[in-house]
Scaffold this active site. Structure first.
Site, PDB file in Angstrom:
ATOM      1  N   ASN A   1      45.110  30.663  32.310  1.00 17.56           N
ATOM      2  CA  ASN A   1      45.329  29.218  32.322  1.00 17.56           C
ATOM      3  C   ASN A   1      46.827  28.990  32.504  1.00 17.56           C
ATOM      4  O   ASN A   1      47.600  29.210  31.576  1.00 17.56           O
ATOM      5  CB  ASN A   1      44.837  28.638  30.981  1.00 17.56           C
ATOM      6  CG  ASN A   1      45.167  27.163  30.830  1.00 17.56           C
ATOM      7  OD1 ASN A   1      45.598  26.508  31.789  1.00 17.56           O
ATOM      8  ND2 ASN A   1      44.968  26.628  29.635  1.00 17.56           N
ATOM      9  N   TRP A   2      47.204  28.572  33.712  1.00 16.10           N
ATOM     10  CA  TRP A   2      48.638  28.421  34.008  1.00 16.10           C
ATOM     11  C   TRP A   2      49.204  27.119  33.439  1.00 16.10           C
ATOM     12  O   TRP A   2      50.398  26.895  33.511  1.00 16.10           O
ATOM     13  CB  TRP A   2      48.872  28.479  35.519  1.00 16.10           C
ATOM     14  CG  TRP A   2      48.575  29.816  36.149  1.00 16.10           C
ATOM     15  CD1 TRP A   2      48.057  30.937  35.534  1.00 16.10           C
ATOM     16  CD2 TRP A   2      48.787  30.191  37.519  1.00 16.10           C
ATOM     17  NE1 TRP A   2      47.931  31.964  36.428  1.00 16.10           N
ATOM     18  CE2 TRP A   2      48.373  31.544  37.667  1.00 16.10           C
ATOM     19  CE3 TRP A   2      49.277  29.516  38.640  1.00 16.10           C
ATOM     20  CZ2 TRP A   2      48.450  32.218  38.890  1.00 16.10           C
ATOM     21  CZ3 TRP A   2      49.343  30.191  39.857  1.00 16.10           C
ATOM     22  CH2 TRP A   2      48.940  31.526  39.975  1.00 16.10           C
ATOM     23  N   LYS A   3      48.347  26.267  32.937  1.00 13.25           N
ATOM     24  CA  LYS A   3      48.761  24.964  32.362  1.00 13.25           C
ATOM     25  C   LYS A   3      49.658  24.217  33.361  1.00 13.25           C
ATOM     26  O   LYS A   3      49.438  24.308  34.564  1.00 13.25           O
ATOM     27  CB  LYS A   3      49.446  25.185  31.017  1.00 13.25           C
ATOM     28  CG  LYS A   3      48.606  26.059  30.076  1.00 13.25           C
ATOM     29  CD  LYS A   3      49.050  25.972  28.669  1.00 13.25           C
ATOM     30  CE  LYS A   3      48.244  26.940  27.829  1.00 13.25           C
ATOM     31  NZ  LYS A   3      48.412  26.759  26.417  1.00 13.25           N
TER      32      LYS A   3
ATOM     33  N   HIS B   1      39.649  22.039  26.833  1.00 18.32           N
ATOM     34  CA  HIS B   1      40.760  22.794  26.222  1.00 18.32           C
ATOM     35  C   HIS B   1      41.347  21.960  25.081  1.00 18.32           C
ATOM     36  O   HIS B   1      41.384  20.731  25.166  1.00 18.32           O
ATOM     37  CB  HIS B   1      41.823  23.089  27.281  1.00 18.32           C
ATOM     38  CG  HIS B   1      42.871  24.049  26.815  1.00 18.32           C
ATOM     39  ND1 HIS B   1      43.923  23.665  26.023  1.00 18.32           N
ATOM     40  CD2 HIS B   1      43.015  25.393  27.001  1.00 18.32           C
ATOM     41  CE1 HIS B   1      44.677  24.731  25.749  1.00 18.32           C
ATOM     42  NE2 HIS B   1      44.138  25.785  26.327  1.00 18.32           N
TER      43      HIS B   1
ATOM     44  N   GLU C   1      44.254  21.308  24.276  1.00 18.88           N
ATOM     45  CA  GLU C   1      45.346  20.403  24.682  1.00 18.88           C
ATOM     46  C   GLU C   1      44.784  19.134  25.324  1.00 18.88           C
ATOM     47  O   GLU C   1      45.396  18.067  25.235  1.00 18.88           O
ATOM     48  CB  GLU C   1      46.314  21.157  25.618  1.00 18.88           C
ATOM     49  CG  GLU C   1      47.147  22.160  24.828  1.00 18.88           C
ATOM     50  CD  GLU C   1      47.686  23.336  25.622  1.00 18.88           C
ATOM     51  OE1 GLU C   1      47.671  23.302  26.869  1.00 18.88           O
ATOM     52  OE2 GLU C   1      48.125  24.314  24.974  1.00 18.88           O
TER      53      GLU C   1
ATOM     54  N   GLU D   1      38.895  29.390  21.075  1.00 14.41           N
ATOM     55  CA  GLU D   1      40.347  29.345  21.026  1.00 14.41           C
ATOM     56  C   GLU D   1      40.783  28.622  19.764  1.00 14.41           C
ATOM     57  O   GLU D   1      40.835  27.380  19.741  1.00 14.41           O
ATOM     58  CB  GLU D   1      40.887  28.582  22.238  1.00 14.41           C
ATOM     59  CG  GLU D   1      40.568  29.213  23.567  1.00 14.41           C
ATOM     60  CD  GLU D   1      41.646  28.903  24.591  1.00 14.41           C
ATOM     61  OE1 GLU D   1      42.248  29.827  25.079  1.00 14.41           O
ATOM     62  OE2 GLU D   1      41.892  27.716  24.853  1.00 14.41           O
TER      63      GLU D   1
ATOM     64  N   GLY E   1      49.511  29.529  22.034  1.00 16.13           N
ATOM     65  CA  GLY E   1      50.929  29.394  22.350  1.00 16.13           C
ATOM     66  C   GLY E   1      51.849  29.597  21.156  1.00 16.13           C
ATOM     67  O   GLY E   1      53.040  29.293  21.233  1.00 16.13           O
TER      68      GLY E   1
ATOM     69  N   SER F   1      47.129  33.454  22.151  1.00 21.40           N
ATOM     70  CA  SER F   1      48.207  34.454  22.072  1.00 21.40           C
ATOM     71  C   SER F   1      47.729  35.873  22.363  1.00 21.40           C
ATOM     72  O   SER F   1      48.171  36.818  21.710  1.00 21.40           O
ATOM     73  CB  SER F   1      48.912  34.364  20.708  1.00 21.40           C
ATOM     74  OG  SER F   1      49.510  33.089  20.561  1.00 21.40           O
TER      75      SER F   1
ATOM     76  N   GLY G   1      46.976  32.172  28.201  1.00 25.94           N
ATOM     77  CA  GLY G   1      47.945  31.152  28.606  1.00 25.94           C
ATOM     78  C   GLY G   1      49.261  31.804  29.019  1.00 25.94           C
ATOM     79  O   GLY G   1      49.433  32.213  30.165  1.00 25.94           O
ATOM     80  N   GLY G   2      50.182  31.925  28.062  1.00 27.19           N
ATOM     81  CA  GLY G   2      51.537  32.417  28.355  1.00 27.19           C
ATOM     82  C   GLY G   2      51.559  33.720  29.140  1.00 27.19           C
ATOM     83  O   GLY G   2      52.318  33.853  30.114  1.00 27.19           O
TER      84      GLY G   2
HETATM   85  C1  PEP Z   1      45.410  28.782  26.193  1.00 25.96           C
HETATM   86  O1  PEP Z   1      46.130  27.818  26.331  1.00 25.96           O
HETATM   87  O2  PEP Z   1      44.232  28.720  26.574  1.00 25.96           O
HETATM   88  C2  PEP Z   1      45.969  29.982  25.572  1.00 25.96           C
HETATM   89  C3  PEP Z   1      45.135  30.874  25.111  1.00 25.96           C
HETATM   90  O3  PEP Z   1      47.334  30.067  25.507  1.00 25.96           O
HETATM   91  P1  PEP Z   1      48.194  31.289  24.923  1.00 25.96           P
HETATM   92  O4  PEP Z   1      47.614  32.556  25.487  1.00 25.96           O
HETATM   93  O5  PEP Z   1      49.591  31.047  25.409  1.00 25.96           O
HETATM   94  O6  PEP Z   1      48.082  31.240  23.442  1.00 25.96           O
END
Ligand code: PEP
Length: 245
Positions: free
Chosen positions: A8-10, A93, A95, A160, A166, A205, A226-227
């Protein structure tokens, strides 16, 4: 069942770095035993899908509207995602749930619209830190599953925990095992035998250092990243951990 490693590049990546990242993933993905997916922002879905054409990496969106077209200024329909080259979409998600007040009912409507347009949805669920410290995590996730998934459901679920996204905090293997077993039970309760075949991703994470142990937990069918999805080396290292797990 092959594990799915989804990025997920957000709201990151302009055109040129997006194409470079997609190209590096295309080159590094050969021979992996897991499925790979990247979900770039709307503006670069088309060039990313083009860079990945013929490769074993799929492209997805990060959200879509409930309608296929119409007077919805600023929104993107599932059909538009398909048209741009996406075959998947992340829905619900945390967010989106937090920043755009998306409800389970709205997420369910989006899932229906996405499937109608030929997209495979990844539906996200997960509790906040307060809900977990209050011992409500399974209750919350149970409600989210009941409310967000239409019957029948053809897609993927991502667990999640909101507090792990994040933050660098990762759920323990025991927590992931307990929650994924609970989600599996709920899916079977809701969908019968078909619930056994629904992939359940873990997200929060996930990094190359912790991926192998998280991906080895029973009922973990892959990761939503994500990251670590923004660097080809990290994303591919996670994908190789999936292969080993
Ligand atoms: C996400 O936003 O779906 C996610 C899992 O982010 P991160 O890996 O950065 O925690």
């Amino acid at each position: 069942m092959r594990q799915l490693i989804a990025g997920n590049w957000k709201m990151n990546m302009l055109r040129q770095p997006a194409i470079e990242l997609a190209t590096a993933l295309r080159d590094g993905a050969q021979g992996l035993a897991c499925d790979l997916l990247v979900c770039p922002p709307f503006t670069v879905i088309e060039p990313v899908a083009r860079a990945l054409a013929g490769a074993s990496v799929a492209t997805g969106g990060q959200d879509c509207h409930t309608a296929q077209q119409g007077a919805h200024t600023g929104d993107i329909s599932p059909t538009m995602l398909r048209d741009a080259g996406a075959s998947w979409v992340i829905l619900g998600h945390s967010e989106r749930r937090q920043n755009h007040e998306e409800t389970d009912e709205l997420v369910r409507e989006k899932v229906l619209a996405a499937v109608e347009a030929g997209l495979t949805p990844i539906v996200c669920v997960g509790e906040t830190e307060d809900q977990r410290s209050g011992g409500q995590e399974t209750e919350v996730v149970g409600w989210q599953l009941a409310g967000s998934l239409p019957k029948p459901f053809t897609g993927v679920v991502a667990y999640e925990p909101v507090w792990a996204i994040g933050t660098g905090k990762t759920a323990t293997e025991q927590d992931v095992a307990a929650m994924h077993a609970f989600i599996r039970e709920e899916l079977v309760r809701q969908f019968g035998d078909a619930g056994q075949g629904i992939r359940i991703l873990y997200g929060g994470s996930m990094r190359p250092q912790n991926a192998a142990s998280l991906l080895a937990v029973p009922h973990v069918g892959g990761g939503l990243i994500g990251g670590a999805a923004l660097k080809a080396d990290d994303f591919l290292a996670i994908a190789r951990a999936a292969q080993a797990g």
